[in-house]
Scaffold this motif. Structure first.
Motif: not given
Length: 374
Positions: A122-138
């Motif tokens: 998120r930016r400082a104002n709370g708006s979302i700028i990216s979604l990065t996938p995370v390995r589910p097993d970790i």
């Protein structure tokens, strides 16, 4: 560690998503089963039926446009292209991936693992700028004493610990707030049985199951003669590559073939059952993944089958993702103003002109009725 092992780790068997007061316990569990995660996922994905079923859902759902809507004239939803989330969800969730790449991976995680995670930046104002996938097993999940859910993982040389506003968590079937159930774990017996059947059939061919038989003679053989004869047989005639090779026998040695039918050698009935069993787990009609043996297709046309697929199997998957996105990514102001996030199922009918015509006709009637009412 090879590239293939690294790739399989992305779809590893789940070791986190447990409820507990001690985060360290979850971390130990993750480390203890890290090797099992990769090997278990490799065996499951190595089955052609599993690969086809997961690829079927992940590819088809990722191919649907994901769109942000807001209420337009007469209350009919219209695309909100000016919304900050529109390009993020529709075009590119992060710097490295297209929307198709991102959602294909997320859907594959849901089918195999029962959970899909993405780190929210998120930016400082709370708006979302990216979604990065995370390995589910970790990913380790626990509920704090404050009631908040905390996510933690280690990857790429950094340790991350985040609460709910920093992680997009799409939960699969049968779980709770901390996560869904993993088909790889819950249906472990089915996967194990399928792998065992496939391995047994492969071993029979590798060891020369066709033809196989017995060398016999009415003369006694000493130890050296027996050893040489067995070595000659193994060297020249065992294995599928040597199948049908002519054999020269003398001194009264006879070849007695043991008849094994192709059906028995391949264990066709068992392997066919395994395919159907895996299709049941992933809710894919067998003919959709190329298994047509004994199949009777429901519906009188492709459009009927497509409608059945949309109504009974795909809809709940789309709704699960849409609900998670609306709950975790939209602001209270967005919800108040009627902003919604939906997959456009029209994309699924792109190759079906008759289905698209019916879809347009229904939508036109719906919109006309709404305008008349207002």
């Amino acid at each position: 560690m090879s590239w293939w092992t690294n790739a399989l780790n992305w779809f590893g068997l789940p070791a986190g998503a447990q409820d507990g007061d001690n985060l360290r316990t979850n971390q130990i569990t993750t480390e203890r089963y890290s090797d099992e995660c990769a090997s278990g996922a490799a065996l499951a994905l190595g089955l052609s039926a599993t690969w086809a079923c997961v690829n079927f859902w992940a590819g088809n759902i990722a191919g649907l446009p994901l769109t942000v809507y807001r209420k337009g004239p007469a209350g009919v939803p219209v695309e909100a292209r000016d919304h900050p989330l529109f390009s993020l969800l529709h075009d590119s969730p992060n710097f490295d991936q297209s929307a198709f790449d991102f959602w294909e991976f997320m859907c594959a995680c849901l089918e195999l693992h029962g959970n899909a995670y993405a780190e929210i930046e998120r930016r400082a104002n709370g708006s979302i700028i990216s979604l990065t996938p995370v390995r589910p097993d970790i990913v380790c999940v626990r509920r704090l004493w404050t009631g908040e859910i905390e996510y933690s993982w280690e990857a790429d040389g950094r340790s991350v610990r985040s609460q709910q506003d920093g992680v997009l968590h799409i939960r699969g079937f049968g779980g709770g707030p901390l996560g869904g159930l993993s088909p790889l774990q819950v249906c472990r017996r089915s996967f194990t049985s399928a792998v065992a059947t496939d391995s047994a059939a492969r071993a029979m061919f590798v060891n020369g199951a066709r033809p196989s038989g017995i060398l016999s003679t009415d003369k006694p053989l000493n130890g050296d003669q027996r050893t040489k004869l067995e070595g000659l047989l193994q060297e020249k005639f065992v294995g599928a590559a040597n199948s049908g090779r002519p054999m020269v026998l003398d001194n009264g040695v006879k070849w007695n073939q043991l008849s094994i039918s192709p059906e028995d050698a391949q264990m066709l009935e068992s392997r066919q059952f395994s395919v159907e069993d895996l299709c049941r787990i992933f809710e894919v009609d067998p003919h959709m993944v190329g298994h047509t043996a004994g199949n009777t297709q429901l519906g009188s046309s492709i459009s009927d089958q497509t409608l059945s697929l949309l109504k009974f199997k795909m809809r709940k998957r789309l709704k699960r993702i849409e609900s998670a996105l609306e709950k975790q990514l939209l602001t209270p102001a967005d919800r108040f103003n009627g902003v919604s996030i939906e997959f456009n199922v029209e994309g699924f009918l792109r190759a079906d002109s008759a289905g698209r015509a019916t879809y347009y006709n229904i939508m036109q009637q719906f919109m006309t009725k709404n305008v008349d009412c207002h």
